[in-house]
Design a protein around this motif. Structure first.
Motif, mmCIF file in Angstrom:
data_model
loop_
_atom_site.group_PDB
_atom_site.id
_atom_site.type_symbol
_atom_site.label_atom_id
_atom_site.label_comp_id
_atom_site.label_asym_id
_atom_site.label_seq_id
_atom_site.Cartn_x
_atom_site.Cartn_y
_atom_site.Cartn_z
ATOM 1 N N ARG A 97 -66.982 -42.310 -120.728
ATOM 2 C CA ARG A 97 -67.511 -41.652 -121.906
ATOM 3 C C ARG A 97 -68.071 -40.306 -121.479
ATOM 4 O O ARG A 97 -68.802 -40.207 -120.511
ATOM 5 N N TYR A 98 -67.757 -39.302 -122.213
ATOM 6 C CA TYR A 98 -68.223 -37.976 -121.830
ATOM 7 C C TYR A 98 -69.543 -37.706 -122.511
ATOM 8 O O TYR A 98 -69.647 -37.727 -123.722
ATOM 9 N N GLU A 99 -70.569 -37.447 -121.707
ATOM 10 C CA GLU A 99 -71.918 -37.397 -122.249
ATOM 11 C C GLU A 99 -72.234 -36.090 -122.961
ATOM 12 O O GLU A 99 -73.026 -36.049 -123.885
ATOM 13 N N GLN A 100 -71.628 -35.014 -122.496
ATOM 14 C CA GLN A 100 -71.971 -33.732 -123.111
ATOM 15 C C GLN A 100 -71.427 -33.673 -124.533
ATOM 16 O O GLN A 100 -70.503 -34.364 -124.895
ATOM 17 N N ASP A 101 -72.030 -32.821 -125.323
ATOM 18 C CA ASP A 101 -71.598 -32.595 -126.693
ATOM 19 C C ASP A 101 -70.161 -32.069 -126.655
ATOM 20 O O ASP A 101 -69.908 -30.997 -126.115
ATOM 21 N N PRO A 102 -69.196 -32.771 -127.223
ATOM 22 C CA PRO A 102 -67.803 -32.320 -127.135
ATOM 23 C C PRO A 102 -67.569 -30.980 -127.825
ATOM 24 O O PRO A 102 -66.676 -30.240 -127.439
ATOM 25 N N VAL A 103 -68.389 -30.658 -128.835
ATOM 26 C CA VAL A 103 -68.189 -29.384 -129.532
ATOM 27 C C VAL A 103 -68.431 -28.218 -128.572
ATOM 28 O O VAL A 103 -67.742 -27.201 -128.609
ATOM 29 N N ARG A 104 -69.389 -28.383 -127.683
ATOM 30 C CA ARG A 104 -69.660 -27.337 -126.693
ATOM 31 C C ARG A 104 -68.416 -27.046 -125.860
ATOM 32 O O ARG A 104 -68.072 -25.895 -125.599
ATOM 33 N N LEU A 105 -67.734 -28.084 -125.454
ATOM 34 C CA LEU A 105 -66.573 -27.913 -124.586
ATOM 35 C C LEU A 105 -65.441 -27.186 -125.308
ATOM 36 O O LEU A 105 -64.674 -26.454 -124.701
ATOM 37 N N VAL A 106 -65.346 -27.424 -126.616
ATOM 38 C CA VAL A 106 -64.248 -26.845 -127.365
ATOM 39 C C VAL A 106 -64.505 -25.375 -127.682
ATOM 40 O O VAL A 106 -63.620 -24.548 -127.571
ATOM 41 N N VAL A 107 -65.731 -25.044 -128.084
ATOM 42 C CA VAL A 107 -65.986 -23.684 -128.591
ATOM 43 C C VAL A 107 -66.343 -22.696 -127.491
ATOM 44 O O VAL A 107 -66.222 -21.491 -127.697
ATOM 45 N N PHE A 108 -66.781 -23.186 -126.342
ATOM 46 C CA PHE A 108 -67.187 -22.249 -125.297
ATOM 47 C C PHE A 108 -66.002 -21.909 -124.401
ATOM 48 O O PHE A 108 -65.108 -22.710 -124.205
ATOM 49 N N ASP A 109 -66.006 -20.732 -123.842
ATOM 50 C CA ASP A 109 -64.908 -20.304 -122.977
ATOM 51 C C ASP A 109 -65.150 -20.773 -121.554
ATOM 52 O O ASP A 109 -65.327 -19.976 -120.650
ATOM 53 N N GLU A 110 -65.159 -22.085 -121.365
ATOM 54 C CA GLU A 110 -65.405 -22.605 -120.030
ATOM 55 C C GLU A 110 -64.355 -23.650 -119.706
ATOM 56 O O GLU A 110 -63.855 -24.336 -120.593
ATOM 57 N N PRO A 111 -63.977 -23.765 -118.439
ATOM 58 C CA PRO A 111 -62.991 -24.795 -118.080
ATOM 59 C C PRO A 111 -63.551 -26.185 -118.369
ATOM 60 O O PRO A 111 -64.754 -26.416 -118.247
ATOM 61 N N LEU A 112 -62.678 -27.109 -118.728
ATOM 62 C CA LEU A 112 -63.111 -28.460 -119.001
ATOM 63 C C LEU A 112 -63.507 -29.158 -117.712
ATOM 64 O O LEU A 112 -62.817 -29.062 -116.700
ATOM 65 N N PRO A 113 -64.629 -29.875 -117.723
ATOM 66 C CA PRO A 113 -64.993 -30.672 -116.540
ATOM 67 C C PRO A 113 -63.965 -31.771 -116.286
ATOM 68 O O PRO A 113 -63.209 -32.150 -117.185
ATOM 69 N N GLU A 114 -63.954 -32.256 -115.085
ATOM 70 C CA GLU A 114 -63.018 -33.311 -114.698
ATOM 71 C C GLU A 114 -63.142 -34.507 -115.639
ATOM 72 O O GLU A 114 -64.225 -35.029 -115.869
ATOM 73 N N GLY A 115 -62.024 -34.936 -116.165
ATOM 74 C CA GLY A 115 -62.012 -36.135 -116.995
ATOM 75 C C GLY A 115 -62.351 -35.910 -118.455
ATOM 76 O O GLY A 115 -62.133 -36.797 -119.280
ATOM 77 N N ALA A 116 -62.841 -34.726 -118.773
ATOM 78 C CA ALA A 116 -63.282 -34.491 -120.156
ATOM 79 C C ALA A 116 -62.129 -34.594 -121.141
ATOM 80 O O ALA A 116 -62.297 -35.048 -122.273
ATOM 81 N N GLU A 117 -60.951 -34.134 -120.686
ATOM 82 C CA GLU A 117 -59.819 -34.109 -121.614
ATOM 83 C C GLU A 117 -59.380 -35.511 -122.022
ATOM 84 O O GLU A 117 -58.649 -35.686 -122.984
#
Lengths: 235, 175
Positions: free
Chosen positions: A3-23
């Motif tokens: 389970r990915y703990e961080q807010d998934p919206v952050r990962l989508v809207v920010f210009d940052e590479p996805l952490p391992e396993g997030a996808e």
């Protein structure tokens, strides 16, 4: 599945590479799906309301189809004005362009096996970032790799350049299968989730639901025959 | 308005190609500018582009990106100047009949109206960065630089806007 703990919206809207396993996190995938819907709706609403430059409002509007389900979201691009590559995907467009070669000219016709053989990288994943390059140089795409076909020990990210069709074919969150050619000047071949498969223009790979699945089967079918093919001949 | 009309008479040639004009019009429309005012908005973008070039000011990476930011700022200014604004969903509904013969036509229409209403309900700063990020496809860093605000502020506005729209779509049960 972790389970990915961080807010998934952050990962989508920010210009940052996805952490391992997030996808692989369902919440992240759902956020990407929703943002993809928003992108398409913004394009549709903006175009519909802006109308044509001569001041007339759009006569009749065709909104993008409603997504069928969250699990198997099939998002189709807005067809009005979209280039063929955005509708079919570059993979299918490639096949369309290379079909119909007259008999006796098979040596000049690139086969699936030769395309696969001459690719330096073949991977499936999610577009993490798209950067406009200057002038007519196209776009630089960063793909978070979820499955590597070639080489099998690929890096977590694949970066390639391509010409964008102008209909924003390469969008953050889009799922693609990419074949990056080793031949100078040759564009990458891509198959995108949600695009129509090539149908009669393509090879018979069995029943598929979209362009991405077609691409997977096309590559898997060609891989065994690609071994040993000489890529030094540009034909 | 008088300044815009002067620029038109100057006749310096069109700095915006047809594709860019369409893009600027869409960003203005997404920003809430009514159809009747879109052409004036395009003229304002042309004028600002002329001014920037005359002053030798460095634009963003590309004219398209620069024009997108200018158009979004013009839309913001329009809202500050005008009290009344037409809601996006009312303007979408007022368009000539939607093509509901396409597969999923009516459901797709409902989805579009839901997004339009959600967009109208966003605070203007959130709406602006949302359009720049997900319509004009500008990176966060470019948006921050163009608007003269920290990247963190852009991110927090984007985050809030996307969360609000997602909540809207799920509440309306269109996704």
């Amino acid at each position: 599945m972790e389970r990915y703990e961080q807010d998934p919206v952050r990962l989508v809207v920010f210009d940052e590479p996805l952490p391992e396993g997030a996808e692989r996190d369902p919440g992240v995938r759902a956020a990407f799906d929703d943002v993809a819907i928003l992108r398409e709706q913004l394009a549709f609403i903006g175009t519909a309301l802006a109308g044509s430059g001569d001041g007339a409002e759009t006569a009749a509007v065709s909104p993008p189809p409603r997504p069928r389900s969250r699990r198997r979201r099939v998002l189709r691009p807005l067809l009005a004005g979209a280039a063929a590559v955005a509708v079919l995907g570059t993979g299918a467009a490639y096949l369309v362009a290379h079909n119909g070669v007259p008999e006796g000219e098979e040596r000049a016709k690139p086969t699936a096996e030769s395309v696969v053989a001459c690719a330096t990288d073949i991977a499936e994943g999610t577009v993490a970032k798209v950067e406009q390059l200057g002038g007519d140089d196209g776009v630089r795409v960063v793909l978070t790799v979820e499955h590597a076909y070639k080489p099998t020990t690929a890096q977590p990210r694949l970066v390639f350049t391509a010409q964008d069709s102008g209909a924003s074919y390469f969008r953050t969150g889009a799922r693609l299968l990419v074949l990056v050619s080793g031949r100078p000047g040759e564009a990458p071949v891509t198959f995108r989730e949600g695009d129509r498969p090539p149908g009669d223009f393509g090879e018979d790979v069995g029943k598929v639901r979209d362009g991405l699945e077609y691409g997977r089967k096309w590559v898997e079918k060609a891989l065994p025959g690609s071994i040993g093919i000489d890529c030094s001949d540009p034909g | 308005m008088a300044v815009v009309r002067k620029a038109r008479r100057a006749g310096s040639g069109d700095l915006l190609d047809a594709a860019l004009v369409d893009r600027v019009r869409a960003i203005l429309a997404l920003g809430g500018v009514p159809h009747a005012d879109l052409q004036d908005g395009v003229q304002q973008v042309r004028l600002k582009l002329l001014e920037a070039r005359a002053e030798g000011r460095e634009a963003l990476r590309s004219p398209a990106a620069w024009c997108a930011v200018v158009a979004s700022n013009i839309a913001m200014d329009w809202h500050r100047e005008r009290r009344r604004r037409e809601r996006l969903d009312e303007r979408l509904t007022a368009l000539r009949p939607w093509d509901t013969t396409q597969p999923g036509g009516e459901e797709a229409r409902v989805l579009s109206l839901s997004v339009a209403e959600g967009l109208d309900e966003l605070p203007l700063p959130q709406r602006q960065v949302l359009v720049l990020r997900f319509y004009a496809d500008l990176p966060v860093a470019d948006i921050a630089e163009a608007l003269g605000i920290p990247g963190g502020t852009v991110k927090s506005r984007l985050h809030a806007a996307v969360r609000a729209l997602r909540a809207r779509l799920h509440t309306d049960e269109v996704v």
